[in-house]
Design a protein around this motif. Sequence first.
Motif, PDB file in Angstrom:
ATOM      1  N   LYS A  16      -2.367   3.800   9.009  1.00  0.00           N
ATOM      2  CA  LYS A  16      -3.417   2.660   9.314  1.00  0.00           C
ATOM      3  C   LYS A  16      -3.826   2.118   7.955  1.00  0.00           C
ATOM      4  O   LYS A  16      -4.171   2.946   6.957  1.00  0.00           O
ATOM      5  N   PHE A  17      -3.894   0.753   7.835  1.00  0.00           N
ATOM      6  CA  PHE A  17      -4.428   0.026   6.631  1.00  0.00           C
ATOM      7  C   PHE A  17      -5.621  -0.316   6.964  1.00  0.00           C
ATOM      8  O   PHE A  17      -6.171  -0.827   7.944  1.00  0.00           O
ATOM      9  N   TYR A  18      -6.713  -0.010   6.130  1.00  0.00           N
ATOM     10  CA  TYR A  18      -8.084  -0.287   6.162  1.00  0.00           C
ATOM     11  C   TYR A  18      -8.609  -1.486   5.538  1.00  0.00           C
ATOM     12  O   TYR A  18      -9.809  -1.683   5.621  1.00  0.00           O
ATOM     13  N   GLY A  19      -7.867  -2.009   4.773  1.00  0.00           N
ATOM     14  CA  GLY A  19      -8.163  -3.201   4.026  1.00  0.00           C
ATOM     15  C   GLY A  19      -8.442  -4.331   4.777  1.00  0.00           C
ATOM     16  O   GLY A  19      -8.134  -4.599   5.810  1.00  0.00           O
ATOM     17  N   GLU A  68       1.092   5.373   1.338  1.00  0.00           N
ATOM     18  CA  GLU A  68       0.617   6.150   2.463  1.00  0.00           C
ATOM     19  C   GLU A  68       0.067   7.462   1.558  1.00  0.00           C
ATOM     20  O   GLU A  68       0.611   8.274   0.897  1.00  0.00           O
ATOM     21  N   ARG A 105      -7.267  -7.991   6.029  1.00  0.00           N
ATOM     22  CA  ARG A 105      -5.906  -8.795   6.409  1.00  0.00           C
ATOM     23  C   ARG A 105      -5.724 -10.096   5.575  1.00  0.00           C
ATOM     24  O   ARG A 105      -6.675 -10.561   5.436  1.00  0.00           O
ATOM     25  N   THR A 107      -2.517   3.331   2.646  1.00  0.00           N
ATOM     26  CA  THR A 107      -2.881   3.512   4.314  1.00  0.00           C
ATOM     27  C   THR A 107      -2.992   4.889   4.464  1.00  0.00           C
ATOM     28  O   THR A 107      -2.748   5.644   3.708  1.00  0.00           O
ATOM     29  N   CYS A 108      -3.748   5.022   5.495  1.00  0.00           N
ATOM     30  CA  CYS A 108      -4.051   6.648   5.808  1.00  0.00           C
ATOM     31  C   CYS A 108      -3.461   6.741   7.279  1.00  0.00           C
ATOM     32  O   CYS A 108      -4.079   6.374   8.370  1.00  0.00           O
ATOM     33  N   PRO A 136       0.742  -1.184   0.061  1.00  0.00           N
ATOM     34  CA  PRO A 136       0.039   0.099  -0.113  1.00  0.00           C
ATOM     35  C   PRO A 136       0.816   1.263   0.065  1.00  0.00           C
ATOM     36  O   PRO A 136       1.919   1.237   0.484  1.00  0.00           O
ATOM     37  N   ARG A 158      -9.447   1.067  -0.451  1.00  0.00           N
ATOM     38  CA  ARG A 158      -8.897   0.771   0.811  1.00  0.00           C
ATOM     39  C   ARG A 158      -7.697  -0.209   0.945  1.00  0.00           C
ATOM     40  O   ARG A 158      -7.164  -0.354   1.730  1.00  0.00           O
ATOM     41  N   HIS A 159      -7.872  -1.104  -0.013  1.00  0.00           N
ATOM     42  CA  HIS A 159      -6.968  -2.363  -0.221  1.00  0.00           C
ATOM     43  C   HIS A 159      -5.526  -1.909  -0.679  1.00  0.00           C
ATOM     44  O   HIS A 159      -4.615  -2.678  -0.514  1.00  0.00           O
TER      45      HIS A 159
END
Lengths: 251, 436
Positions: free
Chosen positions: B380-383, B324, B385, B376-377, B322, B372-373
Amino acid sequence: MVYYIYDGSFEGLLTAIYEAYYRRETPEKILSSDNVQNSLFIKYVHINTDQEKAQRVYDAIVQKISPSAAKNVLYAFLSEAQDAGTAIYRYLKLGWKMGKSVDSALAEPHVFRVHALRKKVSQEAGKMLGLVRFRLLKSGVYYAPIEPDFNILGIIAPHFKKRMPNQDWIIHDVKRKLAAFYSQGQYAIVPFEFKGALPLDDEEFDYQTLWKEYFQNIAIKSRINPRLQRQFMPVRYWKYLIETPGTQAKS
Amino acid sequence: MDLHTKLKILGAAAKYDVSCSSSGSSRRNRPGGLGNASLPGICHSWSDDGRCISLLKVLFTNCCAFNCLYCVNRATADVPRATFTPDEVAQLTINFYKRNYIEGLFLSSAVYKNPNYTMELLIATVKKLRKEYQFNGYIHLKAIPGADPLLIAEAGKYVDRMSVNIELPSSQGLQLLAPQKDRDSIIRPMGFIHSKILQAREERKLYKNAPLFVPAGQTTQLIVGATPDNDLKILKLSESLYKRFSLKRVYYSAYVPVTQHPNLPAIASPPLMREHRLYQADWLLRFYGFKADELLDETQPLLDTEIDPKSAWALKNLHLFPVEVNRADYEMLIRVPGIGVRSARRIIAARRYSSIDFETLKRFGVVLKRARHFITCRGKFYGERNINESTLYQLLKPASTQQKGISPASKQLTFSSLYPHVFQPEDVYTVITGEM
């Protein structure tokens, strides 16, 4: 809590912002007089529109923020959204602090709201440039009724002035009872109401039929897609068209 | 034959030409004249197949000397024939324009007698409109393959956009289906128009009043699915057309079976999804900095119909993700599935003042379902796991894979208004986001 109430005009809104600044008050909301609901716990302050004060605020927007901020504000105002006044007020307050970079601070909700409203209005204005349909009247005037969601008559009129300078035309916002009258290089937007049938020019019917037939024939049968058609041209805009969209999908 | 019948025949005959846009030209009105061109273009209506109607799109005549197998108007087809006069076309254009039905004229033609003769008729028509009727609206003219360069140079003086249709992506295809056309007769006029455009542009740098030549550039059209040419070949062709001739657009037209012949494929309906994916890939080439080789290769020469080309590319390049959102550069941001030119620009602008949180991304128009996959924002990764390429492929697939029409983002236009200072040319922006 204080709410400022203005008369619904652009100048009225700018006056309200002027008053908030010089009275050193921070009104919770700035509302147009037609969407006020009385509540016991709120102090309502009615603002008297003042051209001079409005002009000073306008100049301050152009000089201290940017000309494009002035455009954002005007377009957001034309959306007639209930929260437009408040969002504009907060946007400008931040703008006078940040200068022209306020338009980059999109993470601020009020900045984003003003931008979103501006976009909606300019999108509809853009769409309307194509969807206006003139009918040639017996008197030689081209007449077009419209019913846009937002008050965009003032945005689209200059376009037609440049494009059709040699024909007299009227664009009539039926919903807001406003019309732009154009003749010989000048137009005016004035309150206007009209009911009854229009005397059309003899040629008019022929060209309307030609256009309708053309419209029917241009669609490719194996690609008929009414959903896509409505996505671009929502049904509420069909009322004053000459052509009749969606007829092939049924048959 | 009356005008109504002619318009019916020649309007219907022109409908397989995809190009409709009226963008790219800022021709101004002259005193006493009618009309002007709008740089971002204006759509005036949408026909029942969902395509925009911007220009009065007609053939001058459908009496054709050529016999291209895929075409409704081929010489041996049994269809009603009609021919306009230059005055009829001009009258129609002017009267439709005055009523704001259209943005201008799109004039094409079958090859009547021979290419030069046809080209002369087309020139007579546009000349009449410009000179006699003082029309300054948009005109898009087809250059007839095989016409004399001098005639093309003459036509270019009066029109805003010109196009030569390639139609079939390979010479073998042409040989098979359009034996009277050859690659050279198509490519040569394109090269010629390109050099004239460059020349006119140079002249206008020196002299403000130097004559315009095809100010809105040239386009072309490729038929998809009439020949066995694969997507890689088509995209490579488009890429080189953009590079060599700076074409404004390559249009893709799903082959509509209008006739049957042993040399033509037998299909029930036009390959709309393939056309849609090609348009998406085309956008990636022009506005997202992709190369055709990145999207497809010899082992995988077809675009995935299930997921969009950018997602497909990202899946092949998972090692790059991912990224940022608060740090990635613009070039990388627009490569993230779900982030487009518009949202990437918003992110770049906004993060100069504060770091961006996940909620803000949503407001900026990022399609988080896909994005989201890959992002990162604030670290933090929102996809999901523990996923791999194939599970991610399933996640990226739209819930229902029913065929939808093409739906490019809606168009934003802006105009001067009553108040001074307010007008800001945002046209440049629409040109960059490619929404026309």
